[in-house]
Enzyme design. Sequence first.
Site, PDB file in Angstrom:
ATOM      1  N   LYS A 154      55.946  59.198 -35.286  1.00  0.00           N
ATOM      2  CA  LYS A 154      55.192  59.794 -34.631  1.00  0.00           C
ATOM      3  C   LYS A 154      55.668  60.157 -33.417  1.00  0.00           C
ATOM      4  O   LYS A 154      56.001  59.282 -32.404  1.00  0.00           O
ATOM      5  CB  LYS A 154      53.757  58.771 -34.215  1.00  0.00           C
ATOM      6  CG  LYS A 154      52.630  59.576 -33.405  1.00  0.00           C
ATOM      7  CD  LYS A 154      52.545  59.191 -32.246  1.00  0.00           C
ATOM      8  CE  LYS A 154      51.346  59.922 -31.433  1.00  0.00           C
ATOM      9  NZ  LYS A 154      51.906  60.928 -30.779  1.00  0.00           N
ATOM     10  N   CYS A 158      63.231  54.908 -18.471  1.00  0.00           N
ATOM     11  CA  CYS A 158      62.984  53.469 -18.440  1.00  0.00           C
ATOM     12  C   CYS A 158      63.751  52.596 -17.683  1.00  0.00           C
ATOM     13  O   CYS A 158      63.136  51.735 -17.050  1.00  0.00           O
ATOM     14  CB  CYS A 158      62.665  53.130 -20.004  1.00  0.00           C
ATOM     15  SG  CYS A 158      64.158  53.224 -20.835  1.00  0.00           S
ATOM     16  N   GLU A 184      55.981  51.387 -11.678  1.00  0.00           N
ATOM     17  CA  GLU A 184      56.752  52.191 -12.175  1.00  0.00           C
ATOM     18  C   GLU A 184      56.307  53.727 -12.177  1.00  0.00           C
ATOM     19  O   GLU A 184      55.204  54.338 -12.411  1.00  0.00           O
ATOM     20  CB  GLU A 184      56.873  52.123 -13.911  1.00  0.00           C
ATOM     21  CG  GLU A 184      57.843  53.227 -14.617  1.00  0.00           C
ATOM     22  CD  GLU A 184      57.912  52.928 -16.115  1.00  0.00           C
ATOM     23  OE1 GLU A 184      56.808  52.963 -16.792  1.00  0.00           O
ATOM     24  OE2 GLU A 184      59.251  52.975 -16.567  1.00  0.00           O
ATOM     25  N   GLU A 243      59.338  48.542 -26.698  1.00  0.00           N
ATOM     26  CA  GLU A 243      60.246  48.784 -25.595  1.00  0.00           C
ATOM     27  C   GLU A 243      59.576  49.726 -24.708  1.00  0.00           C
ATOM     28  O   GLU A 243      59.097  50.650 -24.789  1.00  0.00           O
ATOM     29  CB  GLU A 243      61.425  49.687 -26.158  1.00  0.00           C
ATOM     30  CG  GLU A 243      62.095  49.188 -27.492  1.00  0.00           C
ATOM     31  CD  GLU A 243      63.457  48.221 -27.139  1.00  0.00           C
ATOM     32  OE1 GLU A 243      63.403  47.915 -25.674  1.00  0.00           O
ATOM     33  OE2 GLU A 243      63.914  47.610 -27.728  1.00  0.00           O
TER      34      GLU A 243
HETATM   35  P1  NAD Z   1      53.181  56.482 -23.593  1.00  0.00           P
HETATM   36  O1  NAD Z   1      52.890  54.977 -23.656  1.00  0.00           O
HETATM   37  O2  NAD Z   1      52.118  57.449 -22.931  1.00  0.00           O
HETATM   38  O3  NAD Z   1      53.361  57.306 -24.962  1.00  0.00           O
HETATM   39  C1  NAD Z   1      54.212  56.634 -26.015  1.00  0.00           C
HETATM   40  C2  NAD Z   1      53.940  57.051 -27.148  1.00  0.00           C
HETATM   41  O4  NAD Z   1      52.260  56.408 -27.431  1.00  0.00           O
HETATM   42  C3  NAD Z   1      53.442  58.470 -27.505  1.00  0.00           C
HETATM   43  O5  NAD Z   1      53.717  58.924 -28.731  1.00  0.00           O
HETATM   44  C4  NAD Z   1      51.998  58.673 -27.516  1.00  0.00           C
HETATM   45  O6  NAD Z   1      51.325  59.619 -28.260  1.00  0.00           O
HETATM   46  C5  NAD Z   1      51.700  57.281 -28.081  1.00  0.00           C
HETATM   47  N1  NAD Z   1      50.178  56.732 -27.426  1.00  0.00           N
HETATM   48  C6  NAD Z   1      49.500  57.250 -26.268  1.00  0.00           C
HETATM   49  N2  NAD Z   1      48.412  56.525 -26.268  1.00  0.00           N
HETATM   50  C7  NAD Z   1      48.178  55.930 -27.427  1.00  0.00           C
HETATM   51  C8  NAD Z   1      47.133  55.333 -27.858  1.00  0.00           C
HETATM   52  N3  NAD Z   1      45.904  55.040 -27.238  1.00  0.00           N
HETATM   53  N4  NAD Z   1      47.096  54.462 -29.091  1.00  0.00           N
HETATM   54  C9  NAD Z   1      48.173  54.682 -29.801  1.00  0.00           C
HETATM   55  N5  NAD Z   1      49.448  55.364 -29.275  1.00  0.00           N
HETATM   56  C10 NAD Z   1      49.394  56.235 -28.004  1.00  0.00           C
HETATM   57  O7  NAD Z   1      54.620  56.567 -22.797  1.00  0.00           O
HETATM   58  P2  NAD Z   1      55.357  58.088 -22.590  1.00  0.00           P
HETATM   59  O8  NAD Z   1      54.468  58.387 -21.070  1.00  0.00           O
HETATM   60  O9  NAD Z   1      55.650  58.996 -23.642  1.00  0.00           O
HETATM   61  O10 NAD Z   1      56.705  57.550 -21.953  1.00  0.00           O
HETATM   62  C11 NAD Z   1      56.956  57.140 -20.961  1.00  0.00           C
HETATM   63  C12 NAD Z   1      57.039  55.388 -20.928  1.00  0.00           C
HETATM   64  O11 NAD Z   1      57.936  55.110 -21.870  1.00  0.00           O
HETATM   65  C13 NAD Z   1      57.691  54.794 -19.664  1.00  0.00           C
HETATM   66  O12 NAD Z   1      56.830  53.870 -19.406  1.00  0.00           O
HETATM   67  C14 NAD Z   1      58.937  54.313 -20.049  1.00  0.00           C
HETATM   68  O13 NAD Z   1      59.471  53.409 -19.140  1.00  0.00           O
HETATM   69  C15 NAD Z   1      58.757  54.066 -21.323  1.00  0.00           C
HETATM   70  N6  NAD Z   1      60.287  54.061 -22.263  1.00  0.00           N
HETATM   71  C16 NAD Z   1      60.871  52.956 -22.422  1.00  0.00           C
HETATM   72  C17 NAD Z   1      61.913  53.104 -23.116  1.00  0.00           C
HETATM   73  C18 NAD Z   1      62.723  51.557 -23.340  1.00  0.00           C
HETATM   74  O14 NAD Z   1      63.550  51.749 -24.232  1.00  0.00           O
HETATM   75  N7  NAD Z   1      62.126  50.316 -22.977  1.00  0.00           N
HETATM   76  C19 NAD Z   1      62.731  54.176 -23.372  1.00  0.00           C
HETATM   77  C20 NAD Z   1      62.021  55.270 -22.840  1.00  0.00           C
HETATM   78  C21 NAD Z   1      60.782  55.327 -22.371  1.00  0.00           C
END
Ligand code: NAD
Length: 494
Positions: free
Chosen positions: A187, A297, A396, A263
């Site tokens: 997804k 991240c 963040e 993550e």
């Molecule tokens: P997000 O949490 O908004 O979304 C991530 C995924 O979760 C997307 O596919 C989204 O559609 C899905 N999602 C969103 N709401 C949901 C819900 N209610 N139920 C189920 N799934 C849902 O994150 P983002 O904005 O896409 O990415 C940014 C974040 O990701 C930042 O916090 C960043 O630090 C983190 N990140 C972490 C790493 C790591 O390796 N630790 C790497 C990249 C990004």
Amino acid sequence: MLITKEQIFERAKQSQLWAGNLIAGHQSGSAKLKNYTPIDNSSIGYIADGSAQDVHAAVRIARETFDEGCWSGLSPQERKQVMLRWAQLIEKHSEELAALDCVDAGKPITECLNTDLPATVETFYWYAEAIDKLFGKIAPTGRQEMGLIVHEPIGVVGAVLPWNFPAQMFAWKVAPALAVGNSVIVKPAELTSLSAYRMVELAYEAGVPKGALSLVCGLGEKVGEALGRHPDVDIVSFTGSTEVGRLFLKYSAESNLKEIVLECGGKSPQVVFEDADLDAAVPHIMAAAFWNMSENCSCGSRLIVHENIKKPLLEKLVAAVSTWQVGDPRDASVSIGPMIEQAHFEKVGSFLETTLKEGGKLITGGKIHSDLGSGWYIEPTIFDAVTPEMSLFRHEVFGPILAVTSFKTDDEAVNLANDTHYGLAASFYSQNVHRVMNIARRINAGTVSVNGFSEGNITTPFGGFRQSGFGGKDNGLEAFEQYTQTKVIWFINQ
Ligand code: NAD
């Protein structure tokens, strides 16, 4: 057919890019979401608006395929050959995939071509090559028994991806999960599904059985939640915000107690001691702070600097910032593209006002670029005099705003660095080997880099401490632990 980056840019202009669901190879569902590019906020095409029914169909086929064994039952050498073919195809289509991430996420094309795609290709080759070199163990027993410790694929894996490194995050999850024999349902983030769609098409071309890999695009609240709550998904490997990570724990607790790997976010410190080589440190501090528009991240968003060297260091950073061009990410000379979307742009922008109100001192930047059309551009910005009570120190931001805090003693530096709920990464700068040894062990973070900014590489496990995540690591041979379960087979010599 090979598609050039110019052709992708042209198609984006004509709103002709598409990412549909690929459920065991079949396009499913007719509902669509409009997809926009953050470059100028124009429409570039559509993605599928996936549903819980689509997830259900993908899980059913994934389970059937897993049980039937046409992928899970292959020898590692056989799976390796298919994975290698897939890696070759991704390498061949790198320019196209880089251009898709550029228009979809607003990432600078130079970064996509020179960093993201090479890392993506390397990840696929690395896991393809590793898969036939994994051994189980034999327990130490007497002659009357023999205990085999074997690692088996878990079954049906849900991979939920963020938008900041679309192709690379796809590779980090899908390459190891599929290589060990699982069936995988991906997804992608709804803001960046284009490269994932293309990579799944290339997987089928390489010979990955269609039932072993499906893509369901769409909204988190629909597709993500349906995967998280599905009773027949064995594990969800999630990368994204800590807030949504929490929801996946809830989905699991309220459904089948599936494994959850998180993550999540970070607020990583960069600590600069008095004895650091400042000229050597500056390019690394800049990359940690502003690479990928700080939509990273492991972004080093807190600069913790000894008070005696703060002035010269800030002067050097201000000079370096002026060389980072903000603008259209399709332009090869641009280092800072737009924020991913309007809501995120507004969130990042709100930190500019709040930090000024809370007493931060603006050193450079602070402007929103309205001269660049209707995209979401923010200048790289540095605030001094940021204290641990201020929002910029705690939250963040995921945008180009660096918080500077000064210290006097090593203990104070370590306390400031560890004063966060997160623990993903940290970097520090010093010429003193004793200080380096001591501090590296005292900093609470999954990756600590010394005299430079690094997330390690494909050979080293990546993941956080505290609210940056747990449950497994991406990268390294450790990633295989996420996607396998350990079984003991005990023979008794009667
Ligand atoms: P997000 O949490 O908004 O979304 C991530 C995924 O979760 C997307 O596919 C989204 O559609 C899905 N999602 C969103 N709401 C949901 C819900 N209610 N139920 C189920 N799934 C849902 O994150 P983002 O904005 O896409 O990415 C940014 C974040 O990701 C930042 O916090 C960043 O630090 C983190 N990140 C972490 C790493 C790591 O390796 N630790 C790497 C990249 C990004």
